[in-house]
Design a protein around this motif. Structure first.
Motif, PDB file in Angstrom:
ATOM      1  N   LEU A  80      49.707  55.323  -2.025  1.00 50.86           N
ATOM      2  CA  LEU A  80      49.504  54.148  -2.582  1.00 50.86           C
ATOM      3  C   LEU A  80      48.278  53.569  -1.875  1.00 50.86           C
ATOM      4  CD1 LEU A  80      52.981  52.852  -3.513  1.00 50.86           C
ATOM      5  CD2 LEU A  80      51.105  53.099  -5.002  1.00 50.86           C
ATOM      6  N   TYR A  81      48.247  53.427  -0.720  1.00 54.12           N
ATOM      7  CA  TYR A  81      47.181  53.031  -0.044  1.00 54.12           C
ATOM      8  C   TYR A  81      45.899  53.501  -0.343  1.00 54.12           C
ATOM      9  CZ  TYR A  81      44.194  50.740   3.730  1.00 54.12           C
ATOM     10  OH  TYR A  81      43.414  50.407   4.407  1.00 54.12           O
ATOM     11  N   VAL A  82      45.912  54.871  -0.288  1.00 60.18           N
ATOM     12  CA  VAL A  82      44.766  55.595  -0.565  1.00 60.18           C
ATOM     13  C   VAL A  82      44.204  55.267  -2.136  1.00 60.18           C
ATOM     14  CG1 VAL A  82      43.593  57.679  -1.071  1.00 60.18           C
ATOM     15  CG2 VAL A  82      45.082  57.385   1.236  1.00 60.18           C
ATOM     16  N   PHE A  83      45.023  55.085  -2.959  1.00 59.09           N
ATOM     17  CA  PHE A  83      44.745  54.916  -4.398  1.00 59.09           C
ATOM     18  C   PHE A  83      44.386  53.399  -4.463  1.00 59.09           C
ATOM     19  CE2 PHE A  83      46.175  52.943  -8.329  1.00 59.09           C
ATOM     20  CZ  PHE A  83      45.286  53.483  -9.249  1.00 59.09           C
ATOM     21  N   SER A  84      44.783  52.439  -3.508  1.00 57.84           N
ATOM     22  CA  SER A  84      44.094  51.080  -3.762  1.00 57.84           C
ATOM     23  C   SER A  84      42.965  50.882  -2.985  1.00 57.84           C
ATOM     24  CB  SER A  84      45.312  49.921  -2.975  1.00 57.84           C
ATOM     25  OG  SER A  84      44.907  50.372  -1.597  1.00 57.84           O
ATOM     26  N   GLN A  85      42.371  51.910  -2.183  1.00 53.44           N
ATOM     27  CA  GLN A  85      41.021  51.824  -1.858  1.00 53.44           C
ATOM     28  C   GLN A  85      40.074  52.743  -2.866  1.00 53.44           C
ATOM     29  OE1 GLN A  85      40.327  50.346   0.954  1.00 53.44           O
ATOM     30  NE2 GLN A  85      42.313  49.567   0.960  1.00 53.44           N
ATOM     31  N   THR A  86      40.644  53.590  -3.370  1.00 55.97           N
ATOM     32  CA  THR A  86      39.741  54.452  -4.385  1.00 55.97           C
ATOM     33  C   THR A  86      39.755  54.269  -5.507  1.00 55.97           C
ATOM     34  OG1 THR A  86      41.218  56.415  -4.450  1.00 55.97           O
ATOM     35  CG2 THR A  86      39.738  56.326  -2.427  1.00 55.97           C
ATOM     36  N   GLY A  87      40.962  53.960  -6.139  1.00 57.28           N
ATOM     37  CA  GLY A  87      40.994  53.769  -7.711  1.00 57.28           C
ATOM     38  C   GLY A  87      41.080  55.115  -8.425  1.00 57.28           C
ATOM     39  N   ALA A  88      40.873  56.315  -7.747  1.00 58.77           N
ATOM     40  CA  ALA A  88      40.719  57.603  -8.493  1.00 58.77           C
ATOM     41  C   ALA A  88      42.051  57.791  -9.300  1.00 58.77           C
ATOM     42  CB  ALA A  88      40.402  58.537  -7.672  1.00 58.77           C
ATOM     43  N   TYR A  96      46.452  63.435   5.822  1.00 63.22           N
ATOM     44  CA  TYR A  96      45.287  63.671   5.956  1.00 63.22           C
ATOM     45  C   TYR A  96      44.277  62.606   5.286  1.00 63.22           C
ATOM     46  CZ  TYR A  96      41.003  66.211   4.739  1.00 63.22           C
ATOM     47  OH  TYR A  96      39.379  66.394   4.390  1.00 63.22           O
ATOM     48  N   ARG A  97      44.674  62.341   4.075  1.00 69.85           N
ATOM     49  CA  ARG A  97      43.911  61.136   3.125  1.00 69.85           C
ATOM     50  C   ARG A  97      44.031  59.569   4.139  1.00 69.85           C
ATOM     51  NH1 ARG A  97      40.791  62.129  -1.030  1.00 69.85           N
ATOM     52  NH2 ARG A  97      40.708  60.116  -1.061  1.00 69.85           N
ATOM     53  N   ILE A  98      45.161  59.384   4.372  1.00 70.94           N
ATOM     54  CA  ILE A  98      45.228  58.261   5.435  1.00 70.94           C
ATOM     55  C   ILE A  98      44.124  58.183   6.325  1.00 70.94           C
ATOM     56  CG2 ILE A  98      46.926  58.187   6.742  1.00 70.94           C
ATOM     57  CD1 ILE A  98      46.812  55.390   4.341  1.00 70.94           C
ATOM     58  N   TYR A  99      44.232  59.209   7.027  1.00 70.40           N
ATOM     59  CA  TYR A  99      43.060  59.464   8.340  1.00 70.40           C
ATOM     60  C   TYR A  99      41.683  58.878   7.918  1.00 70.40           C
ATOM     61  CZ  TYR A  99      40.550  61.408  12.135  1.00 70.40           C
ATOM     62  OH  TYR A  99      39.661  61.535  13.134  1.00 70.40           O
ATOM     63  N   GLU A 100      41.431  59.227   6.689  1.00 77.95           N
ATOM     64  CA  GLU A 100      39.848  59.004   6.452  1.00 77.95           C
ATOM     65  C   GLU A 100      39.854  57.424   6.460  1.00 77.95           C
ATOM     66  OE1 GLU A 100      39.334  60.472   2.627  1.00 77.95           O
ATOM     67  OE2 GLU A 100      39.408  62.724   3.354  1.00 77.95           O
ATOM     68  N   TYR A 101      40.900  56.486   6.220  1.00 76.59           N
ATOM     69  CA  TYR A 101      40.776  54.947   6.106  1.00 76.59           C
ATOM     70  C   TYR A 101      41.141  54.335   7.404  1.00 76.59           C
ATOM     71  CZ  TYR A 101      40.126  56.103   1.368  1.00 76.59           C
ATOM     72  OH  TYR A 101      39.641  56.801   0.037  1.00 76.59           O
ATOM     73  N   ILE A 145      44.503  47.829   9.439  1.00 77.39           N
ATOM     74  CA  ILE A 145      45.500  47.876  10.349  1.00 77.39           C
ATOM     75  C   ILE A 145      46.334  48.659   9.575  1.00 77.39           C
ATOM     76  CG2 ILE A 145      46.252  45.545   9.404  1.00 77.39           C
ATOM     77  CD1 ILE A 145      46.621  47.027  13.068  1.00 77.39           C
ATOM     78  N   TYR A 146      46.425  48.434   8.150  1.00 79.01           N
ATOM     79  CA  TYR A 146      47.568  49.145   7.554  1.00 79.01           C
ATOM     80  C   TYR A 146      47.585  50.682   7.503  1.00 79.01           C
ATOM     81  CZ  TYR A 146      48.952  44.695   5.757  1.00 79.01           C
ATOM     82  OH  TYR A 146      49.621  43.288   5.684  1.00 79.01           O
ATOM     83  N   ALA A 147      46.372  51.033   7.259  1.00 75.07           N
ATOM     84  CA  ALA A 147      45.894  52.499   7.352  1.00 75.07           C
ATOM     85  C   ALA A 147      46.349  52.939   8.852  1.00 75.07           C
ATOM     86  CB  ALA A 147      44.742  52.936   7.182  1.00 75.07           C
ATOM     87  N   ASN A 148      45.936  52.363   9.959  1.00 74.41           N
ATOM     88  CA  ASN A 148      46.391  52.688  11.119  1.00 74.41           C
ATOM     89  C   ASN A 148      47.825  52.749  11.473  1.00 74.41           C
ATOM     90  OD1 ASN A 148      43.528  52.810  11.894  1.00 74.41           O
ATOM     91  ND2 ASN A 148      43.777  50.613  12.708  1.00 74.41           N
TER      92      ASN A 148
END
Length: 137
Positions: free
Chosen positions: A26-34, A94-99, A105-108
């Motif tokens: 969900l965090y990755v989707f909120s950053q990319t919108g893909a 793996y995907r959250i590591y990119e952010y 802070i949330y990605a960390n």
């Protein structure tokens, strides 16, 4: 910490941390919108919800009198969902590591939980099996 208290912590925290792949995606989707991330988020949500219901519904082996294992089809579904949960956890980590970075802070936090929780659980179970195999003389 006593083993009994650690076992209680692991059991209770697993109910929340089962949804960690869903939170990561969900965090990755909120950053990319893909759209692919949205689809994977939906799949991860279904798998995580199944696992939560499955782990809550497992009867306590100490309280059951017979050894009832999952019959054929349910055993396959269980193994397939375990594989899907592992893949979702690894991919989302793996995907959250990119952010990760200083300003995210949330990605960390998600990355620390994604890596730290499996390490804590695996070390706990390895030590438990090692201590259980050692005979006290």
């Amino acid at each position: 910490m006593a083993t009994r208290k650690l076992n209680t912590l692991l059991r209770d925290a697993n109910y929340l941390l089962i949804f960690l792949p869903l939170a990561n995606l969900l965090y990755v989707f909120s950053q990319t919108g893909a759209e692919l991330e949205l689809f994977l988020t939906c799949i991860a949500g279904l798998v995580c919800a199944y696992w939560l219901n499955y782990t809550v519904g497992i009867p306590d082996p100490a309280k059951t009198t017979s050894d009832n294992s999952d019959p054929g089809v349910f055993g396959v579904i269980y193994l397939f969902s375990l594989l899907l949960l592992a893949v979702a956890w690894i991919y989302s980590t793996y995907r959250i590591y990119e952010y990760t970075g200083a300003s995210r802070i949330y990605a960390n936090i998600f990355l620390i939980f994604s890596i730290g929780w499996p390490m804590l659980v695996s070390i706990h179970y390895l030590l438990d099996s090692y201590i259980g195999s050692v005979q006290i003389s």
